[in-house]
Design an enzyme around this catalytic site. Structure first.
Site, PDB file in Angstrom:
ATOM      1  CB  SER A 140     -18.911 -29.280 -56.181  1.00 15.66           C
ATOM      2  OG  SER A 140     -17.861 -28.746 -56.972  1.00 15.66           O
ATOM      3  CE1 TYR A 162     -16.245 -33.643 -54.895  1.00 15.30           C
ATOM      4  CE2 TYR A 162     -15.960 -32.080 -56.690  1.00 15.30           C
ATOM      5  CZ  TYR A 162     -16.205 -32.337 -55.352  1.00 15.30           C
ATOM      6  OH  TYR A 162     -16.437 -31.302 -54.483  1.00 15.30           O
TER       7      TYR A 162
END
Ligand SMILES: NC(=O)c1ccc[n+]([C@@H]2O[C@H](COP(=O)([O-])OP(=O)(O)OC[C@H]3O[C@@H](n4cnc5c(N)ncnc54)[C@H](OP(=O)(O)O)[C@@H]3O)[C@@H](O)[C@H]2O)c1
Length: 240
Positions: A140, A162
């Site tokens: 990501s 994350y």
């Protein structure tokens, strides 16, 4: 992608499921896996093309389950050309490094970093037997220092575990690609971009699932002289 066997983790829903659909539409045989085997079976049966469900539950955070899945895969179908490490865990956007529940942060790293690491290692013997092996790691921009929209330095510390997990995942991709440089195995990280996989996502500017999934599927289709050890969105390099 005829004569290609692919396995996708965390693929009962979201981007993983759509990547399965797209690769099967290209002629690949796609094994869709999930930590809930029944959910994988439901998802596979709803898709056209040669999409099969891995019968064993594949929780990428669980050594024994990953090893059992690799052994079962070695028996049937007995080959693997493309591994797509798609499964991911999250806390939420408000989580910060200073405020994080570290047990939750460890869960995120166990899935996002160690899950991909563990799964790649377990399936590597199968990939080594493929003529055109590919490892796709779904990362990501949230783990990038250079992504100006979503990156580590531009969101005020939000989604801490994350982002940290995806930055570490990117480092894993560089490290694996360096180790496997003398093999035909192409290891790359990809970002699907902000993609509408949760209710209300479109309102935040997220793009349709088929577009995010195409950004992932691109790395499964790379030719033998394609890039290795890179980080891409929509086929274009992303800054680390
Ligand atoms: N959507 C976006 O905007 C976006 C942006 C950048 C990157 N990404 C990346 O794209 C990938 C797919 O994201 P998505 O939006 O499709 O997310 P999603 O809808 O939340 O799907 C994540 C999948 O991972 C599975 N999973 C979670 N923990 C697991 C575990 N321990 N073992 C196996 N599977 C596990 C989930 O399964 P359960 O159903 O069992 O929970 C789910 O199927 C992820 O790697 C994500 O980080 C997404």
């Amino acid at each position: 992608m005829e004569d290609t066997v692919a396995l996708i983790t965390g693929a009962a829903r979201g981007i993983g499921r759509e990547v399965a659909r797209q690769l099967a539409a290209d002629g690949a045989t796609v094994y869709l896996s999930a930590r809930d085997a029944a959910a994988a079976a439901d998802a596979a049966s709803a898709l056209d093309g040669d999409v099969r469900a891995l019968e064993l539950a594949l929780d990428v955070g669980d050594d024994a389950r990953v090893q059992a899945a690799a052994e079962a895969f070695d028996r049937e179908p007995g080959r693997l050309d493309v591994l797509i490490n798609n499964a991911a865990a999250y806390v939420d956007w408000t989580e910060t490094a200073t405020g994080a529940d570290l047990a939750e942060a460890e869960r995120v790293l166990r899935t996002n970093l160690f899950g991909a690491w563990r799964t790649t290692r377990a399936f590597l013997p199968l990939l080594r037997r493929s003529a055109h092996p590919r490892v796709v790691v779904v990362s990501s921009g949230a783990g990038s220092h250079g992504d100006r929209q979503f990156g580590l330095t531009v969101r005020g510390g939000a989604a801490a575990s994350y982002g940290i997990s995806k930055a570490a995942l990117n480092a894993l991709v560089s490290t694996l690609a360096a180790e496997l440089a003398d093999t035909p195995i192409l290891v790359n990280a990809v970002c699907p971009g902000l993609t509408a996989t949760w209710p209300g996502a479109e309102a935040t500017g997220a793009r349709p699932i088929d577009e995010g999934a195409a950004s992932v599927a691109w790395a499964a289709r790379l030719p033998d002289n394609g890039p290795r050890g890179g980080f891409f969105r929509d086929g274009h390099p992303l800054p680390w």
